[in-house]
Scaffold this motif. Structure first.
Motif, PDB file in Angstrom:
ATOM      1  N   VAL A   1      -8.309  -2.737   2.762  1.00 47.21           N
ATOM      2  CA  VAL A   1      -8.312  -1.362   2.244  1.00 47.21           C
ATOM      3  C   VAL A   1      -9.747  -0.858   2.282  1.00 47.21           C
ATOM      4  O   VAL A   1     -10.647  -1.499   1.735  1.00 47.21           O
ATOM      5  CB  VAL A   1      -7.784  -1.293   0.788  1.00 47.21           C
ATOM      6  CG1 VAL A   1      -7.837   0.147   0.274  1.00 47.21           C
ATOM      7  CG2 VAL A   1      -6.364  -1.834   0.686  1.00 47.21           C
TER       8      VAL A   1
ATOM      9  N   TYR B   1      -5.855   1.683   5.321  1.00 46.27           N
ATOM     10  CA  TYR B   1      -5.362   0.356   4.938  1.00 46.27           C
ATOM     11  C   TYR B   1      -4.537  -0.249   6.064  1.00 46.27           C
ATOM     12  O   TYR B   1      -4.146   0.442   7.015  1.00 46.27           O
ATOM     13  CB  TYR B   1      -4.508   0.441   3.656  1.00 46.27           C
ATOM     14  CG  TYR B   1      -3.202   1.205   3.826  1.00 46.27           C
ATOM     15  CD1 TYR B   1      -3.103   2.550   3.476  1.00 46.27           C
ATOM     16  CD2 TYR B   1      -2.058   0.576   4.351  1.00 46.27           C
ATOM     17  CE1 TYR B   1      -1.912   3.249   3.630  1.00 46.27           C
ATOM     18  CE2 TYR B   1      -0.869   1.270   4.504  1.00 46.27           C
ATOM     19  CZ  TYR B   1      -0.802   2.601   4.147  1.00 46.27           C
ATOM     20  OH  TYR B   1       0.374   3.288   4.310  1.00 46.27           O
TER      21      TYR B   1
ATOM     22  N   TYR C   1      -6.483   0.320  -7.760  1.00 41.69           N
ATOM     23  CA  TYR C   1      -7.602   0.057  -6.835  1.00 41.69           C
ATOM     24  C   TYR C   1      -8.898  -0.242  -7.591  1.00 41.69           C
ATOM     25  O   TYR C   1      -9.727  -1.021  -7.142  1.00 41.69           O
ATOM     26  CB  TYR C   1      -7.837   1.263  -5.916  1.00 41.69           C
ATOM     27  CG  TYR C   1      -6.782   1.450  -4.854  1.00 41.69           C
ATOM     28  CD1 TYR C   1      -6.576   0.479  -3.871  1.00 41.69           C
ATOM     29  CD2 TYR C   1      -6.011   2.611  -4.805  1.00 41.69           C
ATOM     30  CE1 TYR C   1      -5.615   0.656  -2.884  1.00 41.69           C
ATOM     31  CE2 TYR C   1      -5.056   2.795  -3.821  1.00 41.69           C
ATOM     32  CZ  TYR C   1      -4.862   1.813  -2.860  1.00 41.69           C
ATOM     33  OH  TYR C   1      -3.919   1.982  -1.887  1.00 41.69           O
TER      34      TYR C   1
ATOM     35  N   ILE D   1      -8.628   6.911   2.254  1.00 43.37           N
ATOM     36  CA  ILE D   1      -8.229   5.495   2.291  1.00 43.37           C
ATOM     37  C   ILE D   1      -7.744   5.157   3.706  1.00 43.37           C
ATOM     38  O   ILE D   1      -7.026   5.946   4.330  1.00 43.37           O
ATOM     39  CB  ILE D   1      -7.072   5.185   1.295  1.00 43.37           C
ATOM     40  CG1 ILE D   1      -7.516   5.400  -0.157  1.00 43.37           C
ATOM     41  CG2 ILE D   1      -6.557   3.756   1.483  1.00 43.37           C
ATOM     42  CD1 ILE D   1      -6.420   5.096  -1.190  1.00 43.37           C
TER      43      ILE D   1
ATOM     44  N   GLN E   1       0.827  -1.211   0.000  1.00 43.04           N
ATOM     45  CA  GLN E   1       0.000   0.000   0.000  1.00 43.04           C
ATOM     46  C   GLN E   1       0.868   1.271   0.000  1.00 43.04           C
ATOM     47  O   GLN E   1       0.448   2.301  -0.507  1.00 43.04           O
ATOM     48  CB  GLN E   1      -0.957   0.007   1.192  1.00 43.04           C
ATOM     49  CG  GLN E   1      -1.979  -1.130   1.160  1.00 43.04           C
ATOM     50  CD  GLN E   1      -2.751  -1.150  -0.145  1.00 43.04           C
ATOM     51  OE1 GLN E   1      -3.308  -0.139  -0.554  1.00 43.04           O
ATOM     52  NE2 GLN E   1      -2.740  -2.292  -0.819  1.00 43.04           N
TER      53      GLN E   1
END
Ligand SMILES: *Cc1c(COP(=O)(O)O)cnc(C)c1O
Length: 356
Positions: A200, A185, A220, A183, A78
C-alpha cells in the motif's frame, strides 16, 4: 522440457529471485538462520524491510509525503479497507472488470457508489473514456490493469478528488506519477513476488476524515504509525519482493521494464493480428501489456481445445483464458523473458501451418 510460465497469478518470478530467496530460506546473509525463523523486530529483518521500502521509493520515485506499507489480506482486503478509511458519503468507481466489481461491492456497504464509467456492456473489453469524476466524491477508484479481461489504463488520470488505484497486476510495469494518487495498492503475486504480501502506497493527508470506528487492524493509521510492524508482517514474501526489486534495479528500473514490456506485448499482439486462427479480445487502444487475451477466430472455434493441448505439449503453461472470457490469456509480466513470448509465437505459427 523448458516450461514457459504465462500464468496470471501467482505468476512467473525471475530465476535469480527464486535462487536468492531459496538461499535466504536456508541462511539469511550468512547469519546462520533462515529469514523464516527470525524476529520481525530484530535488526536482520528490519534491514530487509528498510531496503524493500527504500527500493519501492527509489524505483517508483515516491514523494516524501507518502508511506509504503506491507500488509496481509491481499488486494481483496483493500477493497474493504479503502472505503472503511476514506468514505464519508460517496465514492466514484470506474467499473472495468471483475476486480473493479468486487471493489464496488465492498464500497457499497459504506455509502453511495457512483459508477462513473463502465465497460460491462462489451464484457469489459475496453477502458471507458469521457467520464466525469464528481467533485463531491470522497475518492475515485480505478483498477489500472484488468488481469482477467486484458485491458489496461496507460496513463495517470487527473482527478479532482483523491484517486485510489488497484495496481495489483501492473505495479512496476511502467513509471507512474505517484503524486496523482491518494492510495495505490495491490497483491504482490502478479508482478512483484509470491502471494502473501500486499503493498500500500498512501498519502497520509487523506486519512482522518471519517467518523466511524475503524477496527485497529483495518486502520491505515495503525500500520503507518508502526511502519508495517503492528503485527507480524509476511516476512518471507516481503523478502522475495526485495529480491525482485534488486533484480529490477539491476536491469535499469521501471522505464527499462516498460520498454521491454512494450516490446514483448507488441510481438505477441502482432502475431495475434496476423495469424488467421486467432483474434484479440480487447479493443486495440485498451490492450494490456501484462495480460494478453485472445480467442480462436470464428471459423476455427472448434480448434480451441486442440490448441491448448498442442501449446501445453510444447511447454506453454497457464495460457487458458479466464472462464469469463474464454480462449487464451498469456500473462507477460516483468519477469517473463522475450524468449518465452517468441516460443509461444512459434507454437501459434506451427499450429497455423497445420490448420489454416
Ligand atoms: C489478482 C488481483 C486481485 C486479487 O488479489 P488478492 O491478493 O488475491 O486479493 C485484485 N485486483 C487485481 C487487479 C488482481 O489482478
Amino acid at each position: 522440457m523448458k516450461k514457459h510460465n504465462f500464468s496470471a497469478g501467482p505468476s512467473i518470478l525471475a530465476e535469480e529471485v527464486k535462487e536468492n530467496t531459496a538461499k535466504a530460506v536456508q541462511d539469511l546473509n550468512g547469519i546462520g538462520l533462515s529469514v523464516m525463523e527470525i524476529s520481525h523486530r530484530g535488526k536482520d529483518f528490519q534491514a530487509v524491510m528498510d531496503e524493500t521500502v527504500a527500493l519501492f521509493r527509489e524505483l517508483l520515485d515516491i514523494p516524501a509525503n507518502y508511506h509504503v506499507l506491507f500488509l496481509g489480506g491481499g488486494a481483496s482486503l483493500q477493497f474493504c479497507m479503502v472505503p472503511f478509511n476514506l468514505m464519508k458519503n460517496k465514492a466514484a468507481y470506474l467499473e472495468t472488470g471483475t476486480w473493479a466489481k468486487k471493489a464496488i461491492k465492498e464500497a457499497k456497504a459504506f455509502g453511495e457508489v457512483d459508477v462513473v464509467g463502465s465497460s460491462a456492456d462489451k464484457n469489459f473489453n475496453y477502458i471507458p473514456k469521457g467520464f466525469t469524476i464528481p467533485t463531491d466524491a470522497d475518492y475515485f477508484h480505478i483498477t489500472t490493469n484488468n488481469t482477467i479481461f486484458g485491458t489496461e489504463i496507460h496513463e495517470d488520470y487527473d482527478s479532482p478528488v483523491p484517486m485510489v488505484a488497484d495496481m495489483s497486476s501492473d505495479i512496476f510495469a511502467r513509471p507512474v506519477d505517484i503524486s496523482k494518487y491518494g492510495i495505490i495498492y495491490g497483491g504482490a503475486q502478479k508482478n512483484l513476488g509470491p502471494a502473501g504480501a500486499t503493498f500500500v502506497i498512501i498519502r497520509d493527508d487523506i486519512l482522518g476524515k471519517v467518523d466511524r470506528h475503524i477496527p485497529t487492524m483495518l486502520d491505515y493509521k495503525t500500520h503507518i504509525d508502526k511502519e508495517s510492524m503492528f503485527n507480524t508482517p509476511p516476512c518471507l514474501p516481503i523478502y522475495a519482493c526485495l529480491e525482485t526489486l534488486r533484480w529490477l534495479k539491476k536491469l535499469g528500473g521501471v522505464k527499462v521494464m516498460q520498454q521491454m514490456n512494450q516490446e514483448k506485448a507488441a510481438l505477441l499482439y502482432d502475431e495475434i493480428d496476423r495469424n488467421a486462427l486467432f483474434v484479440g479480445t480487447a479493443e486495440k487502444d485498451s490492450r494490456s501489456l501484462m495480460n494478453i487475451c485472445f480467442v480462436m477466430n470464428d471459423k476455427y472455434q472448434d480448434l480451441e481445445k486442440e490448441f491448448l493441448e498442442f501449446a501445453t505439449s510444447k511447454g506453454m503453461v497457464g495460457i487458458k483464458g479466464h472462464r469469463s472470457v474464454g480462449g487464451f490469456r498469456a500473462s507477460t509480466y516483468n519477469a517473463m523473458p522475450k524468449e518465452s513470448v517468441e516460443a509461444l509465437i512459434g507454437v501459434m505459427q506451427e499450429f497455423e501451418k497445420k490448420h489454416a
